[in-house]
Each structure stands twice: as C-alpha cells, then as structure tokens.
Write a protein that holds these residues in place. Structure first.
Motif, mmCIF file in Angstrom:
data_model
loop_
_atom_site.group_PDB
_atom_site.id
_atom_site.type_symbol
_atom_site.label_atom_id
_atom_site.label_comp_id
_atom_site.label_asym_id
_atom_site.label_seq_id
_atom_site.Cartn_x
_atom_site.Cartn_y
_atom_site.Cartn_z
ATOM 1 N N SER A 64 29.089 -18.597 -0.579
ATOM 2 C CA SER A 64 28.534 -19.064 0.700
ATOM 3 C C SER A 64 27.389 -19.996 0.410
ATOM 4 O O SER A 64 27.355 -21.181 0.970
ATOM 5 C CB SER A 64 28.359 -18.303 1.832
ATOM 6 O OG SER A 64 27.248 -17.382 1.798
ATOM 7 N N LEU A 65 26.560 -19.543 -0.547
ATOM 8 C CA LEU A 65 25.439 -20.423 -1.046
ATOM 9 C C LEU A 65 25.748 -21.694 -1.655
ATOM 10 O O LEU A 65 25.306 -22.637 -1.424
ATOM 11 C CB LEU A 65 24.373 -19.518 -1.776
ATOM 12 C CG LEU A 65 23.691 -18.608 -0.848
ATOM 13 C CD1 LEU A 65 22.823 -17.685 -2.013
ATOM 14 C CD2 LEU A 65 22.719 -19.027 0.256
ATOM 15 N N ARG A 66 26.586 -21.442 -2.551
ATOM 16 C CA ARG A 66 26.938 -22.773 -3.203
ATOM 17 C C ARG A 66 27.792 -23.702 -2.309
ATOM 18 O O ARG A 66 27.534 -25.078 -2.715
ATOM 19 C CB ARG A 66 27.973 -22.113 -4.299
ATOM 20 C CG ARG A 66 27.271 -21.478 -5.466
ATOM 21 C CD ARG A 66 28.195 -21.148 -6.625
ATOM 22 N NE ARG A 66 27.359 -20.787 -7.699
ATOM 23 C CZ ARG A 66 28.072 -19.909 -8.678
ATOM 24 N NH1 ARG A 66 29.290 -19.704 -8.798
ATOM 25 N NH2 ARG A 66 27.005 -19.221 -9.439
ATOM 26 N N GLN A 67 28.590 -23.175 -1.386
ATOM 27 C CA GLN A 67 29.268 -24.139 -0.526
ATOM 28 C C GLN A 67 28.221 -24.946 0.369
ATOM 29 O O GLN A 67 28.365 -25.931 0.517
ATOM 30 C CB GLN A 67 30.021 -23.063 0.264
ATOM 31 C CG GLN A 67 30.822 -24.053 1.274
ATOM 32 C CD GLN A 67 31.840 -25.310 0.688
ATOM 33 O OE1 GLN A 67 32.543 -24.734 -0.364
ATOM 34 N NE2 GLN A 67 32.298 -26.226 1.357
ATOM 35 N N LYS A 68 27.276 -24.300 0.997
ATOM 36 C CA LYS A 68 26.143 -25.104 1.569
ATOM 37 C C LYS A 68 25.307 -25.902 0.642
ATOM 38 O O LYS A 68 24.938 -26.775 1.333
ATOM 39 C CB LYS A 68 25.197 -23.927 2.088
ATOM 40 C CG LYS A 68 25.831 -23.276 3.262
ATOM 41 C CD LYS A 68 24.654 -22.081 4.000
ATOM 42 C CE LYS A 68 25.590 -21.560 4.971
ATOM 43 N NZ LYS A 68 24.760 -20.321 5.657
ATOM 44 N N ALA A 69 25.334 -25.641 -0.570
ATOM 45 C CA ALA A 69 24.400 -26.467 -1.524
ATOM 46 C C ALA A 69 25.112 -27.767 -1.878
ATOM 47 O O ALA A 69 24.690 -28.902 -1.809
ATOM 48 C CB ALA A 69 24.073 -25.793 -2.850
ATOM 49 N N SER A 70 26.502 -27.703 -2.175
ATOM 50 C CA SER A 70 27.351 -28.806 -2.223
ATOM 51 C C SER A 70 28.615 -28.674 -1.503
ATOM 52 O O SER A 70 29.722 -28.311 -2.129
ATOM 53 C CB SER A 70 27.269 -29.292 -3.771
ATOM 54 O OG SER A 70 27.446 -28.038 -4.751
ATOM 55 N N ARG A 73 32.494 -30.004 -3.044
ATOM 56 C CA ARG A 73 32.912 -29.444 -4.037
ATOM 57 C C ARG A 73 34.143 -28.778 -3.780
ATOM 58 O O ARG A 73 34.578 -27.969 -3.092
ATOM 59 C CB ARG A 73 32.187 -28.524 -5.000
ATOM 60 C CG ARG A 73 30.988 -29.521 -5.596
ATOM 61 C CD ARG A 73 30.206 -28.399 -6.619
ATOM 62 N NE ARG A 73 30.265 -29.024 -7.933
ATOM 63 C CZ ARG A 73 29.842 -28.357 -8.743
ATOM 64 N NH1 ARG A 73 29.358 -27.314 -8.733
ATOM 65 N NH2 ARG A 73 29.615 -29.056 -9.930
#
Length: 73
Positions: A64-70, A73
C-alpha cells in the motif's frame, strides 16, 4: 559593540576562560549559557525504542505504501 560566541566542550576550561575574560577591563558583560548535550548512548536508546512501531498495523503494508508513492505503476 562586538559580540563573540565561544563554545567550549570542557566545563573546567570554560570556567577558566570565563574568569580570564571577566578580568579584562574592556569587557562589558559576560553571559554564560550551559547546554546539556545528550550522550550517544541515550540517543541510541531513544532511536531503538521506536523499532517495529508500525509492525502490527493492518492498514499499512509495503504494497500500500508503494502504491501511494507511485500510483501509475
């Protein structure tokens, strides 16, 4: 009037410098400020107190953190 700021690490040497400067006739005022610096061991302890703070949170994970960061993708 000029102002000089001197930081001294050794308390005994700071007291000696304070007395020396106080003996000079052209010095108007002397202000002594003691700053208590935290020791290295207390800083390491404080840092590791927060280790794993987010470990058991259900709504936060790496995906979820990676999804919010970019999000594209």
């Amino acid at each position: 009037m000029e102002q000089i700021v001197i930081q001294v690490t050794d308390r005994k040497k700071a007291q000696l410098l304070y007395q020396l400067i106080g003996a000079l006739d052209f010095v108007n005022t002397i202000t002594k400020i003691e700053i208590d610096m935290p020791s290295a061991s207390s800083t390491e302890t404080d840092f590791f107190e927060f280790a794993g703070l987010w470990a058991n949170r259900e709504n936060i994970d790496i995906h979820s953190l990676r999804q919010k960061a970019s999000p594209k993708r």
